[in-house]
Design a protein around this motif. Structure first.
Motif, short mmCIF file in Angstrom:
data_model
loop_
_atom_site.label_atom_id
_atom_site.label_comp_id
_atom_site.label_asym_id
_atom_site.label_seq_id
_atom_site.Cartn_x
_atom_site.Cartn_y
_atom_site.Cartn_z
N GLY A 53 11.38 27.86 15.65
CA GLY A 53 12.14 27.58 14.44
C GLY A 53 11.98 28.69 13.43
N TYR A 54 12.88 28.71 12.44
CA TYR A 54 12.85 29.77 11.44
C TYR A 54 11.58 29.71 10.59
N GLU A 55 11.27 28.53 10.07
CA GLU A 55 10.10 28.40 9.20
C GLU A 55 8.81 28.61 9.97
N ASP A 61 16.72 38.81 6.69
CA ASP A 61 17.48 40.01 7.02
C ASP A 61 17.63 40.16 8.53
N VAL A 62 16.55 39.97 9.28
CA VAL A 62 16.62 40.14 10.73
C VAL A 62 17.41 38.99 11.37
N ALA A 63 17.34 37.80 10.79
CA ALA A 63 18.07 36.66 11.34
C ALA A 63 19.57 36.86 11.24
N LEU A 64 20.02 37.58 10.22
CA LEU A 64 21.46 37.77 9.99
C LEU A 64 21.98 39.10 10.52
N ASP A 65 21.16 39.84 11.24
CA ASP A 65 21.55 41.19 11.64
C ASP A 65 22.77 41.19 12.56
N GLU A 110 23.95 33.28 24.77
CA GLU A 110 23.42 31.93 24.55
C GLU A 110 22.38 31.93 23.44
N LEU A 111 21.54 32.96 23.40
CA LEU A 111 20.52 33.05 22.36
C LEU A 111 21.16 33.28 21.00
N TYR A 112 22.19 34.09 20.95
CA TYR A 112 22.89 34.29 19.69
C TYR A 112 23.50 32.99 19.17
N VAL A 113 24.10 32.21 20.08
CA VAL A 113 24.69 30.94 19.67
C VAL A 113 23.63 30.03 19.07
N ARG A 114 22.45 30.01 19.66
CA ARG A 114 21.36 29.19 19.11
C ARG A 114 20.96 29.69 17.72
N THR A 115 20.94 31.00 17.55
CA THR A 115 20.62 31.56 16.23
C THR A 115 21.72 31.22 15.23
N TYR A 116 22.96 31.27 15.66
CA TYR A 116 24.07 30.92 14.77
C TYR A 116 23.95 29.47 14.31
N ARG A 117 23.61 28.59 15.23
CA ARG A 117 23.40 27.19 14.86
C ARG A 117 22.26 27.06 13.85
N MET A 118 21.20 27.83 14.08
CA MET A 118 20.06 27.80 13.17
C MET A 118 20.49 28.24 11.77
N ILE A 119 21.32 29.28 11.69
CA ILE A 119 21.81 29.74 10.38
C ILE A 119 22.57 28.62 9.68
N GLN A 120 23.40 27.91 10.42
CA GLN A 120 24.19 26.83 9.84
C GLN A 120 23.31 25.68 9.36
N GLU A 121 22.17 25.49 9.99
CA GLU A 121 21.30 24.34 9.71
C GLU A 121 20.15 24.66 8.76
N PRO A 143 19.19 25.95 5.09
CA PRO A 143 19.82 26.20 3.79
C PRO A 143 19.67 27.63 3.30
N GLN A 144 18.49 28.20 3.41
CA GLN A 144 18.27 29.57 2.93
C GLN A 144 19.15 30.56 3.69
N LEU A 145 19.22 30.42 5.01
CA LEU A 145 20.03 31.34 5.81
C LEU A 145 21.52 31.11 5.59
N LEU A 146 21.92 29.85 5.47
CA LEU A 146 23.33 29.55 5.25
C LEU A 146 23.80 30.12 3.92
N ALA A 147 22.96 30.00 2.88
CA ALA A 147 23.32 30.56 1.58
C ALA A 147 23.48 32.07 1.66
N ALA A 148 22.55 32.73 2.36
CA ALA A 148 22.64 34.19 2.52
C ALA A 148 23.86 34.57 3.35
N HIS A 149 24.14 33.80 4.38
CA HIS A 149 25.31 34.05 5.23
C HIS A 149 26.60 33.92 4.42
N LEU A 150 26.68 32.90 3.58
CA LEU A 150 27.89 32.70 2.77
C LEU A 150 28.04 33.81 1.73
#
Length: 212
Positions: free
Chosen positions: A34-36, A63-67, A115-126, A128-135
């Motif tokens: 997980g991210y945390e 930063d690395v999560a959104l690369d 497949e790993l990227y898709v899992r990371t994308y789901r993590m970004i959506q779920e 809050p900190q990553l979703l805010a940065a993504h938006l």
């Protein structure tokens, strides 16, 4: 001169490999813990580099999560800028996304399995900190796309039409992205078809009577 150029090229390839290793290791650890639950030290250790080296490439975990997302955004912007000048704005946006999707898939898979990227994308959506940065990043992309559409059409900055169009386009892309992550399990061809189908609904959704 040839030796200098060869050395420079070797150095750049090594930097690229190090960066890609950090992204891949980060995504593997995010999927596992997980991210945390993942630290910068763990990412650096998994990539066999020091923490200091990690921070030469990335400001932190966010930063690395959104690369990979940055890579996708840059492909889309470049594809829009390359569309023929005579194309209507919505056609240019749709064609750019659909036609650059193979390149996007190749760019993703050159760094991490899809497949790993898709899992990371789901993590970004779920997350809050990553979703805010993504938006925030998407808002920056929208600004650049708006500027490009206005430039193509020879419109002044205050004309609202490019921003309205890009807002609709971006909303569709966010929606289809969520559907992809939830339903298609990284099927790039399925994502291409779904993206085209959703973008084709912008005009009818805005102009037609839904009750007819």
């Amino acid at each position: 001169m040839h030796t200098i150029e060869s050395t420079t090229g070797l150095r750049e390839r090594k930097k690229r490999r190090t960066r890609e290793a950090l992204v891949r290791c980060a995504q593997e650890l995010f999927a596992l813990r997980g991210y945390e639950g993942t630290t910068v030290d763990e990412i650096a250790a998994a990539a066999d580099v020091s923490q200091r080296t990690f921070f030469r490439y990335f400001a932190g975990k966010e930063d690395v999560a959104l690369d990979v997302q940055r890579t996708i955004e840059s492909h889309i912007l470049a594809a829009v800028c390359a569309r023929p000048a005579a194309e209507p704005p919505l056609t240019a946006l749709r064609s750019a996304v659909v036609e650059c999707w193979d390149g996007i898939g190749e760019a993703i898979e050159s760094v991490v399995p899809l497949e790993l990227y898709v899992r990371t994308y789901r993590m970004i959506q779920e997350t809050p900190q990553l979703l805010a940065a993504h938006l925030r990043r998407l808002a920056e992309l929208e600004d650049r796309l708006t500027d490009e559409i206005a430039r193509r059409e020879g419109l002044p900055a205050e004309d609202p039409r490019p921003r309205i169009l890009v807002a609709a386009f971006s909303g569709v892309m966010r929606e289809v992205g969520k559907r992809w992550g939830d339903l298609l399990d990284g099927d790039m061809e399925g994502f291409r078809r779904r993206t085209a189908a959703y973008l084709d609904q912008i005009g009818p959704a805005l102009a037609e009577n839904w009750r007819s």
